[in-house]
Design an enzyme around this catalytic site. Sequence first.
Site, PDB file in Angstrom:
ATOM      1  N   MET A  24     -10.498  -5.284  -1.199  1.00  0.00           N
ATOM      2  CA  MET A  24     -10.420  -6.543  -0.435  1.00  0.00           C
ATOM      3  C   MET A  24     -11.271  -7.602  -1.126  1.00  0.00           C
ATOM      4  SD  MET A  24     -10.441  -5.731   3.639  1.00  0.00           S
ATOM      5  CE  MET A  24     -11.683  -4.462   3.618  1.00  0.00           C
ATOM      6  N   ALA A  25     -10.588  -8.655  -1.571  1.00  0.00           N
ATOM      7  CA  ALA A  25     -11.271  -9.744  -2.267  1.00  0.00           C
ATOM      8  C   ALA A  25     -12.325 -10.357  -1.351  1.00  0.00           C
ATOM      9  CB  ALA A  25     -10.252 -10.792  -2.689  1.00  0.00           C
ATOM     10  N   CYS A  75      -0.210  -8.317  -3.332  1.00  0.00           N
ATOM     11  CA  CYS A  75      -0.912  -9.520  -2.868  1.00  0.00           C
ATOM     12  C   CYS A  75       0.082 -10.617  -2.503  1.00  0.00           C
ATOM     13  CB  CYS A  75      -1.874 -10.018  -3.948  1.00  0.00           C
ATOM     14  SG  CYS A  75      -2.736 -11.510  -3.398  1.00  0.00           S
ATOM     15  N   GLY A 130      -2.321  -0.066   6.743  1.00  0.00           N
ATOM     16  CA  GLY A 130      -1.922  -1.132   7.648  1.00  0.00           C
ATOM     17  C   GLY A 130      -2.219  -0.817   9.092  1.00  0.00           C
ATOM     18  N   ARG A 190      -9.066  -4.237   6.859  1.00  0.00           N
ATOM     19  CA  ARG A 190      -9.799  -5.063   7.830  1.00  0.00           C
ATOM     20  C   ARG A 190     -10.587  -4.240   8.829  1.00  0.00           C
ATOM     21  NH1 ARG A 190      -4.526  -7.990   9.535  1.00  0.00           N
ATOM     22  NH2 ARG A 190      -3.862  -5.863   9.069  1.00  0.00           N
TER      23      ARG A 190
HETATM   24  C1  FMN Z   1      -9.930 -10.432   3.021  1.00  0.00           C
HETATM   25  C2  FMN Z   1      -8.884  -9.536   2.428  1.00  0.00           C
HETATM   26  C3  FMN Z   1      -8.821  -9.389   1.045  1.00  0.00           C
HETATM   27  C4  FMN Z   1      -7.864  -8.543   0.485  1.00  0.00           C
HETATM   28  N1  FMN Z   1      -7.865  -8.359  -0.873  1.00  0.00           N
HETATM   29  C5  FMN Z   1      -7.012  -7.438  -1.419  1.00  0.00           C
HETATM   30  C6  FMN Z   1      -7.087  -7.100  -2.798  1.00  0.00           C
HETATM   31  O1  FMN Z   1      -7.939  -7.596  -3.551  1.00  0.00           O
HETATM   32  N2  FMN Z   1      -6.209  -6.176  -3.274  1.00  0.00           N
HETATM   33  C7  FMN Z   1      -5.279  -5.559  -2.462  1.00  0.00           C
HETATM   34  O2  FMN Z   1      -4.503  -4.712  -2.930  1.00  0.00           O
HETATM   35  N3  FMN Z   1      -5.207  -5.868  -1.158  1.00  0.00           N
HETATM   36  C8  FMN Z   1      -6.043  -6.765  -0.624  1.00  0.00           C
HETATM   37  N4  FMN Z   1      -6.007  -7.004   0.718  1.00  0.00           N
HETATM   38  C9  FMN Z   1      -5.081  -6.233   1.560  1.00  0.00           C
HETATM   39  C10 FMN Z   1      -5.756  -4.977   2.095  1.00  0.00           C
HETATM   40  O3  FMN Z   1      -6.185  -4.144   1.043  1.00  0.00           O
HETATM   41  C11 FMN Z   1      -4.799  -4.179   3.001  1.00  0.00           C
HETATM   42  O4  FMN Z   1      -3.680  -3.784   2.238  1.00  0.00           O
HETATM   43  C12 FMN Z   1      -4.334  -4.996   4.193  1.00  0.00           C
HETATM   44  O5  FMN Z   1      -5.399  -5.721   4.763  1.00  0.00           O
HETATM   45  C13 FMN Z   1      -3.688  -4.105   5.260  1.00  0.00           C
HETATM   46  O6  FMN Z   1      -4.553  -3.091   5.652  1.00  0.00           O
HETATM   47  P1  FMN Z   1      -5.473  -3.198   6.999  1.00  0.00           P
HETATM   48  O7  FMN Z   1      -4.532  -3.392   8.159  1.00  0.00           O
HETATM   49  O8  FMN Z   1      -6.200  -1.895   7.020  1.00  0.00           O
HETATM   50  O9  FMN Z   1      -6.351  -4.396   6.817  1.00  0.00           O
HETATM   51  C14 FMN Z   1      -6.927  -7.865   1.303  1.00  0.00           C
HETATM   52  C15 FMN Z   1      -6.988  -8.049   2.682  1.00  0.00           C
HETATM   53  C16 FMN Z   1      -7.946  -8.862   3.247  1.00  0.00           C
HETATM   54  C17 FMN Z   1      -7.991  -9.005   4.750  1.00  0.00           C
END
Ligand code: FMN
Length: 338
Positions: A29-30, A112, A213, A237
């Site tokens: 997560m960036a 992304c 997700g 998240r």
């Molecule tokens: C702030 C933020 C930054 C993210 N940066 C990346 C990233 O650098 N590379 C990536 O593959 N996914 C990135 N994602 C996506 C997450 O890795 C993940 O796939 C997505 O949030 C869904 O999963 P979750 O419901 O557990 O959050 C980012 C998501 C968020 C919220």
Amino acid sequence: MPAQLPRKEVRFDPRLPWLPGVRNMLSPMAGVTDRPFREICRGLGADMGFCEFASASGLTYGGEATWKLVDTEGEEGLVGIQIFGSDPEHMASAARLLSGRRMDVLDINFGCPAKKVVKKCGGSALLADLPLLEKITRSVIAESLVPVTAKIRTGWDEESVNYQEVGLLLQELGVPWVTMHGRTRSQKFSGEADWDRIARLVETLDIPVIGNGDVVDGASYRRMVEHTRCHAVMIGRGAIGNPWIFSRMKAVDEGRDEPVVEFTEMCRVTIDHIRGEVAMRGEDQGCLVVRKHIAKCFKGYPGAAMLRRKLYATQQIDEMINILEDAARRGDPRVVQP
Ligand SMILES: Cc1cc2nc3c(=O)[nH]c(=O)nc-3n(C[C@H](O)[C@H](O)[C@H](O)COP(=O)(O)O)c2cc1C
């Protein structure tokens, strides 16, 4: 022995002997999954952590800020680096330049949704250009010293959902696993992640699928695995301000009740996190960067909003630690007066 969650039997890559034991991962997560946060999550049960994604062009041109994102020197535990880009040569050179880095896998970002990434045909835009996706994957695999994994979405939009085709292609190219966030690019983060599609990908592939997700606690972790039979779950998240999600998932795996996280423990971990960020970034930036975690922490405690306000009001490490230690000593955020 606690009842095991149902997982599909899969073919493991012999280069990754640790993979069968990995059940959860911290997402890339960036702006979030920097080294101090990865270490906090690992300490609380994360089996593996990913660095924030790094631009292949930035790495190729030697951008200092980009290289900082992939600083894993001496990092203990399983760690992955993720790159993104649309130029196969830059992707290959990034893989080559990274070859001395401490990492267990090199992941390619095909998910992304951000405009600035997809407009240059990187990230999820590659789901709509499979010849380029294939070329990129081949060129990264050819240069990487570690196994190359991939993280995808279900497709570009609802009209072009193609995750099974993409998954099969990646499997054919030799990736040891595919992670899938169950949304299309056009959904970005709206609606719900489609776990049926994750289940279908699990059925389609012989290699492990990492489901991703909307998992936010032990119960949703259990539901995702039961629904999809995925090998492991990646948490994004749900870990922000809540790294204890990893101990909750461990409890589910081990058939224990989910642990109750005491307020004092939240304070203690937040203090460790602040110390880690300040050591890495200096006082101003370090204190600032933890705010996004603090914003999601201490949820449900009366007085949490006041505690957060107090913490936001300062960018001095000593002051932040005093506030947290004081609150922890009393065991209640309400006693922290503005
Ligand atoms: C702030 C933020 C930054 C993210 N940066 C990346 C990233 O650098 N590379 C990536 O593959 N996914 C990135 N994602 C996506 C997450 O890795 C993940 O796939 C997505 O949030 C869904 O999963 P979750 O419901 O557990 O959050 C980012 C998501 C968020 C919220």
